[in-house]
Design an enzyme around this catalytic site. Sequence first.
Site, PDB file in Angstrom:
ATOM      1  N   HIS A 183     -80.983 -40.423  -2.482  1.00  0.00           N
ATOM      2  CA  HIS A 183     -82.428 -40.466  -2.273  1.00  0.00           C
ATOM      3  C   HIS A 183     -82.917 -41.862  -2.615  1.00  0.00           C
ATOM      4  O   HIS A 183     -82.633 -42.372  -3.705  1.00  0.00           O
ATOM      5  CB  HIS A 183     -83.142 -39.458  -3.183  1.00  0.00           C
ATOM      6  N   TYR A 376     -81.270 -42.782  -7.932  1.00  0.00           N
ATOM      7  CA  TYR A 376     -80.059 -42.417  -8.675  1.00  0.00           C
ATOM      8  C   TYR A 376     -79.678 -40.961  -8.461  1.00  0.00           C
ATOM      9  O   TYR A 376     -79.431 -40.218  -9.410  1.00  0.00           O
ATOM     10  CB  TYR A 376     -80.212 -42.746 -10.167  1.00  0.00           C
ATOM     11  N   HIS A 377     -79.604 -40.568  -7.184  1.00  0.00           N
ATOM     12  CA  HIS A 377     -79.190 -39.220  -6.811  1.00  0.00           C
ATOM     13  C   HIS A 377     -77.976 -39.253  -5.873  1.00  0.00           C
ATOM     14  O   HIS A 377     -77.957 -38.537  -4.879  1.00  0.00           O
ATOM     15  CB  HIS A 377     -80.336 -38.484  -6.099  1.00  0.00           C
ATOM     16  N   PRO A 378     -76.960 -40.055  -6.127  1.00  0.00           N
ATOM     17  CA  PRO A 378     -75.839 -40.129  -5.178  1.00  0.00           C
ATOM     18  C   PRO A 378     -75.025 -38.836  -5.160  1.00  0.00           C
ATOM     19  O   PRO A 378     -74.760 -38.238  -6.208  1.00  0.00           O
ATOM     20  CB  PRO A 378     -75.008 -41.292  -5.710  1.00  0.00           C
TER      21      PRO A 378
END
Length: 461
Positions: A183, A376-378
């Site tokens: 995201h 920081y949603h990998p």
Amino acid sequence: MTIFLLFFKKAENQRGRYMSDDAFHGTDGPLSVEDRRHSSSLAKAFIEAGKELGYEEVDVNGGNQTGFTTPQVTMKDGQRFSSARAYLYDGKTRSNLFVLPKAFATKIITVKSNGKIKATGVEFNVFGMTRHIQARKEVIVSCGTVGSAKLLMLSGIGPKKHLQDLKIDIVKDLQVGHNLQDHIGNGITLLHKDNAVAPPHPLNFMAHLDFLFNGKGPYTSNNVEGMSFTASKYSENPNWPDIQIHFFGLSLTADYGIVIKPSIGISDEAWKQMSELCGVETALADVTLVRPKSRGRVSLRSSDPFTAPIIDPQYLSHPDDIKVFREGYKFAISISRTEAFQKQNITPVLTPCGNFEAETDEFWECHARYLPFTIYHPVGTCKMGPETDPDAVVDSRLRVYGVAGLRVIDASIMPTIVNGNTNAPTIMIAEKGASMILEDWSGIPTKSGDVITDAPAKTEL
């Protein structure tokens, strides 16, 4: 009720305004979830702005995600409640758990016998010494979307050509590292007049005492005053949001560039324009793509386990992502022009971008590419899928294809990123994974079935 919802509820200890909603929330789990304990007038204005635009205040973790809300957080008594606090702190005295600090996994040990491959242990480095540990039953990899892909490839499990180029012995040819999704956000700065939103002065000892002894005050806040989920005109379903807005009470210039600027990689050139707003009361309507179509990749830089991998997110490489971003900006502007926001004297700051006229499609595309940053949603680099999927790395029980005794249990197994924050979904994956391990080794047939799709995306922060 989907299987996934059962595990969301199993993890949750809802201590806020949704305690009575047992259809979508749990109250007996280890993960504490609370309402925010500090907010400003901007939070109320955000909810009222949504109503002006035809959106209700909703529980975005309930039956309907579309709408506006003041977000809940993983917090207990005013302090951040991480998954470590939820699971490890109380579990550290258990006889079947041993945590070795400062240990760095460097390789999964595998053996091949009678044409079959099996994971038998892990090689790791601790205090400069290489050590090996044998697995009695199986090895579980939970290093995160970047770390799990890296460890598998270092162990010879990954794309054949890539590993050959690095002279790593091939154990299993799988598309590890591909399918990377994330995201990304890019906001619109808003001027406002509510100085209650400003971070407390470091010498404001009353704020420190209020936090330490009462669990209240500005230090309990993550500064997300509001949140919305809406569907753009490009969404396949009007009830399936593709845009999330985090409404921050502070903007990227709030700390004068001390932490925020380096943490999201703002260039000196961009900062020259932005720094004019230092010391000014500003908020941020952070537009986030929650269903991006762009796909990136994690790959190895070398066969040295201590060398950082290459993370190539390929943000905005799919043209549809730009289209959705544009609609998100337009929606953020419409929020800023509601009567509720005008009462707060909120004004958008539209920094010139190229030579494009403000608020045109070309302007918004330029804006999207100028300063996008990760939320920081990998996810996705060890994709879960059926055996017929050439890109799948793990099956529906999170077992690595072709390597017995090896599972991956973290956000990397998501085939497609959830359209919400990834913290709670990742904890749900862990709960489901733990349940499947118990099922597989207890001899009791599973009751959970295969892959369940359309899982609700929990959005606690």
